[in-house]
Structure formats: C-alpha cells, structure tokens
Design an enzyme around this catalytic site. Sequence first.
Site, mmCIF file in Angstrom:
data_model
loop_
_atom_site.group_PDB
_atom_site.id
_atom_site.type_symbol
_atom_site.label_atom_id
_atom_site.label_comp_id
_atom_site.label_asym_id
_atom_site.label_seq_id
_atom_site.Cartn_x
_atom_site.Cartn_y
_atom_site.Cartn_z
ATOM 1 N N TYR A 56 29.544 27.823 36.864
ATOM 2 C CA TYR A 56 30.749 27.876 37.693
ATOM 3 C C TYR A 56 31.072 26.472 38.190
ATOM 4 C CZ TYR A 56 29.648 32.923 37.956
ATOM 5 O OH TYR A 56 29.339 34.234 37.661
ATOM 6 N N HIS A 124 22.535 34.850 32.052
ATOM 7 C CA HIS A 124 23.967 35.136 32.235
ATOM 8 C C HIS A 124 24.566 35.847 31.015
ATOM 9 C CE1 HIS A 124 27.686 33.222 34.441
ATOM 10 N NE2 HIS A 124 27.856 34.492 34.232
ATOM 11 N N SER A 203 33.001 41.521 39.815
ATOM 12 C CA SER A 203 34.454 41.762 39.829
ATOM 13 C C SER A 203 34.788 43.175 40.327
ATOM 14 C CB SER A 203 35.079 41.512 38.450
ATOM 15 O OG SER A 203 34.860 40.181 38.025
ATOM 16 N N PRO A 204 34.220 43.569 41.478
ATOM 17 C CA PRO A 204 34.452 44.934 41.979
ATOM 18 C C PRO A 204 35.897 45.170 42.403
ATOM 19 C CG PRO A 204 33.335 43.624 43.641
ATOM 20 C CD PRO A 204 33.343 42.800 42.382
ATOM 21 N N LEU A 205 36.632 44.069 42.613
ATOM 22 C CA LEU A 205 38.054 44.185 42.982
ATOM 23 C C LEU A 205 38.948 43.946 41.769
ATOM 24 C CD1 LEU A 205 37.832 42.219 46.354
ATOM 25 C CD2 LEU A 205 38.091 44.698 46.066
ATOM 26 N N GLY A 206 38.370 44.053 40.574
ATOM 27 C CA GLY A 206 39.173 43.831 39.369
ATOM 28 C C GLY A 206 39.784 42.438 39.368
ATOM 29 N N GLY A 208 40.661 40.750 41.767
ATOM 30 C CA GLY A 208 41.730 40.683 42.775
ATOM 31 C C GLY A 208 42.813 41.718 42.576
ATOM 32 N N PHE A 209 42.934 42.256 41.363
ATOM 33 C CA PHE A 209 44.038 43.165 41.046
ATOM 34 C C PHE A 209 44.016 44.429 41.899
ATOM 35 C CE2 PHE A 209 46.771 45.785 38.293
ATOM 36 C CZ PHE A 209 47.765 44.863 37.995
HETATM 37 N N1 LIG Z 1 27.997 37.898 35.491
HETATM 38 C C1 LIG Z 1 29.213 37.584 35.121
HETATM 39 O O1 LIG Z 1 29.507 37.418 33.940
HETATM 40 C C2 LIG Z 1 30.285 37.465 36.153
HETATM 41 C C3 LIG Z 1 31.642 37.416 35.781
HETATM 42 C C4 LIG Z 1 32.601 37.334 36.791
HETATM 43 C C5 LIG Z 1 32.197 37.277 38.127
HETATM 44 N N2 LIG Z 1 30.874 37.277 38.459
HETATM 45 C C6 LIG Z 1 30.419 37.191 39.859
HETATM 46 O O2 LIG Z 1 30.990 38.275 40.595
HETATM 47 C C7 LIG Z 1 31.670 37.773 41.734
HETATM 48 C C8 LIG Z 1 32.848 38.667 42.091
HETATM 49 O O3 LIG Z 1 33.734 38.829 41.021
HETATM 50 P P1 LIG Z 1 35.161 38.105 40.934
HETATM 51 O O4 LIG Z 1 35.221 37.035 41.959
HETATM 52 O O5 LIG Z 1 35.353 37.796 39.503
HETATM 53 O O6 LIG Z 1 36.214 39.254 41.227
HETATM 54 P P2 LIG Z 1 36.581 40.197 42.443
HETATM 55 O O7 LIG Z 1 35.561 40.166 43.474
HETATM 56 O O8 LIG Z 1 36.900 41.487 41.794
HETATM 57 O O9 LIG Z 1 37.951 39.543 42.939
HETATM 58 C C9 LIG Z 1 38.053 38.236 43.420
HETATM 59 C C10 LIG Z 1 39.502 37.932 43.657
HETATM 60 O O10 LIG Z 1 40.025 38.836 44.615
HETATM 61 C C11 LIG Z 1 40.606 38.136 45.689
HETATM 62 N N3 LIG Z 1 40.265 38.890 46.920
HETATM 63 C C12 LIG Z 1 39.029 39.128 47.405
HETATM 64 N N4 LIG Z 1 39.099 39.880 48.516
HETATM 65 C C13 LIG Z 1 40.397 40.100 48.747
HETATM 66 C C14 LIG Z 1 41.103 40.805 49.755
HETATM 67 N N5 LIG Z 1 40.455 41.441 50.719
HETATM 68 N N6 LIG Z 1 42.461 40.817 49.696
HETATM 69 C C15 LIG Z 1 43.130 40.196 48.701
HETATM 70 N N7 LIG Z 1 42.512 39.529 47.694
HETATM 71 C C16 LIG Z 1 41.156 39.465 47.731
HETATM 72 C C17 LIG Z 1 40.004 36.767 45.683
HETATM 73 O O11 LIG Z 1 40.921 35.874 46.243
HETATM 74 P P3 LIG Z 1 40.550 34.391 46.755
HETATM 75 O O12 LIG Z 1 39.877 33.734 45.588
HETATM 76 O O13 LIG Z 1 41.881 33.818 47.062
HETATM 77 O O14 LIG Z 1 39.665 34.516 47.911
HETATM 78 C C18 LIG Z 1 39.752 36.537 44.191
HETATM 79 O O15 LIG Z 1 40.917 36.035 43.586
HETATM 80 C C19 LIG Z 1 32.069 36.337 41.316
HETATM 81 O O16 LIG Z 1 32.355 35.536 42.448
HETATM 82 C C20 LIG Z 1 30.837 35.910 40.546
HETATM 83 O O17 LIG Z 1 29.839 35.442 41.437
HETATM 84 C C21 LIG Z 1 29.932 37.380 37.480
#
Ligand SMILES: NC(=O)c1ccc[n+]([C@@H]2O[C@H](COP(=O)([O-])OP(=O)(O)OC[C@H]3O[C@@H](n4cnc5c(N)ncnc54)[C@H](OP(=O)(O)O)[C@@H]3O)[C@@H](O)[C@H]2O)c1
Length: 326
Positions: A56, A124, A203-206, A208-209
């Site tokens: 990252y 990873h 990516s539990p929030l898709g 951000g979607f």
């Molecule tokens: N193992 C893997 O291959 C892999 C792949 C992807 C991710 N990950 C890990 O999983 C973690 C979480 O997944 P993710 O970050 O991809 O996706 P996510 O948690 O599904 O979504 C993150 C996005 O949602 C937005 N968000 C978060 N909370 C919000 C809220 N309450 N209201 C509005 N928007 C909100 C964030 O905005 P802001 O950025 O503006 O705060 C960001 O753009 C990553 O940080 C990473 O550490 C691992």
Amino acid sequence: MKQRNLGGEGLAVSELGLGCMGMSEFYGAENDEESIATIHRAIDLGVTFLDTADMYGPFTNERLVGRAIAGRRDEVVLATKFGNERTEDGTRLGVNGRPDYVRKSCDASLRRLGVDHIDLYYQHRVDPDTPVEETWGAMKELVDAGKVRYLGISEAAPETIRRAHSVHPISALQTEYSLWSRDVEDEILPTVRELGIGFVAYSPLGRGFLTGQIQSPEDFDEGDYRQNSPRFQGENFHKNLELVERVREIASEKGVAPGQLAISWLLHRGEDIVPIPGTKRRKYLEENAAAVDVELTEEDLRRIDEVAPAGAAAGDRYPDMSTVNG
Ligand SMILES: NC(=O)c1ccc[n+]([C@@H]2O[C@H](COP(=O)([O-])OP(=O)(O)OC[C@H]3O[C@@H](n4cnc5c(N)ncnc54)[C@H](OP(=O)(O)O)[C@@H]3O)[C@@H](O)[C@H]2O)c1
C-alpha cells in the site's frame, strides 16, 4: 469494544478493525494528519486491530501506521502483508512467495512500522510459481524467531488454505466479504469454519459503495482506483446503485446509516468474522465504530437477504479476476 477470537492459536482482536490502505493509495487524495488522527481516535474507541500491507503506497502506508502507533505499540494488534512485490516508484513486479523474499519482506515491514514484532502476518496473494508449503515454511520460521505472532493468508482457494494450514495453523483468512461480495459463502467460509480459521472481511463497505455516498462514477477524483473497477462502471454502476437504495431503505427504517447496516450484517454472520472497514477520516470511523451497537433481528436479516442475495452485484470484484485466484 468487544473482542473476537481469530483461529485456534489465541489471537484476539477488536470485533471491528480499521483498514488503513486508503490513507495512502487507491481512494483519492491523502491527508496524513487526518489519517493519523483517525488511527488515534480508533485506538481510543477500542478499534485496535489495524490493517496495512507493504504494497500500500507502496511502503508509505506502513510508514504512516508506524508513525501513528509510535508510543502506543502495545495498545494495537498490528496486521500487515507481503507477497505483492512492488518497487518504490509503484511498479508492480508480480506475486512473490519465495522463502528469501518472505524473510526480506518481514524485516523491511518491521523497520517501516518501527516495531520488533508483527501480530498477524499475511501472505497477501498466493504465488503460483512457489509451492505454498515453501512460503509457509519461511513464515513459520518467522514465528519461531519471534518476529511474527500469528499467520494469515489472503484471497486463497480452499485447497491452498488446507495446504498452508498443514504447515502452520492459519489464524485468519482475509478476503472480500460484504453485502455485494458474498461468493465466499459457497466454499471459502465453510472451509475456514471446518478448519477453525478466523475470517477477516475486507472491503466490508464495498469500497465505499455500500455507504450510499457514491452516487455517480464522476464522484471519484482523478486516478481513484475504483474508476477501473467493473462494479463502478457504466451499466453495472447503475444496477449496483439500485441494490444500495434497497439497503438504504432498510437502514432508514432502523434509523441507521446504510454503511452501518452493512457492517452490522457482517458481524451477525458469525463470531468468527471481523470486518475491517477502511477510512482516513475520524467522522467516518466514528460512524463505523457505532455499527457494533446496531441490533438486527431475524426479520431484519431475512429482509437483507432478500434485497442483497448472493450474486446480486453487477460486475467482477477486480478488473482482472485472475489476480485474486489463489
Ligand atoms: N487483502 C486484500 O487483498 C485487501 C484488498 C482491499 C482492502 N484490504 C484491506 O481492507 C481494508 C478495508 O477495505 P477498503 O478500504 O478497500 O474498503 P471499504 O472499507 O469497503 O471502504 C472504504 C471506502 O469507504 C469510505 N467510507 C468508509 N466509511 C465511510 C462512511 N462511514 N461513510 C462514507 N464513506 C465511508 C472510505 O472513504 P475515505 O477513504 O474517504 O475515508 C473509503 O473510500 C483496507 O483498508 C485494507 O486494509 C485488503
């Protein structure tokens, strides 16, 4: 914040983690000051399970997390990952699971994080050219040397999970899981449950979607990773928006935000599941952390299943799905 156990080796983490990836890459502009404040707020709220990876940034996210936890190392459970090899300028060299690379990567992560051990070290992505037993042999040595406490794997197939687990017990599998990514329910989740391995839902929030905040493909900054993702493009985007609107209706009736419903749904899928929503803002973090108090009844869960059944999302999770097959 309650704790959950991951796997059978004794790893206990906060029931909600914090994904730090977006603080340094993929999701728009960076703001290190707010990101560090977000990590501090997370620790204060008991969200102490922090997730990063060497790729990252590349590398800058580990450095940022290291700066944020300096002086507070013992308050957090620190998870990082190796395997997606990149150079300092961001070039991707591919997936690497060779034992010498495992050892080198771990030492480099320890240096960047400024710590003497990593709590949870994940492979990873699985290297198709290196038998997973060889990679895990090197990972086991890291545990024996005290550099790493627990081991994990990300986006691995059931057979690969079994093989790695036979070399050293896996504490956690990290894979995408959310209301619009439920394919793990077919084979992956049953496999880790059979083996007693914990599940970390990324990516539990898709991406951000599922928060309902992203209403148009134009909402992204130039260079945002999501512009290249099939689910965020054209017709798929609009179909997926309908799914989010159905989720939003249920959330509104319950007086919670759609993202909180998405997190709570995961927490209700089993005590072995720990979601790690990502954000670089204290405001979002606070909203997400409050999702642990959202109660869902059997009827709520039935209705959520109805509006967001497995396979409901339009489009693949990644631009090239071959990169996630372990
Ligand atoms: N193992 C893997 O291959 C892999 C792949 C992807 C991710 N990950 C890990 O999983 C973690 C979480 O997944 P993710 O970050 O991809 O996706 P996510 O948690 O599904 O979504 C993150 C996005 O949602 C937005 N968000 C978060 N909370 C919000 C809220 N309450 N209201 C509005 N928007 C909100 C964030 O905005 P802001 O950025 O503006 O705060 C960001 O753009 C990553 O940080 C990473 O550490 C691992």
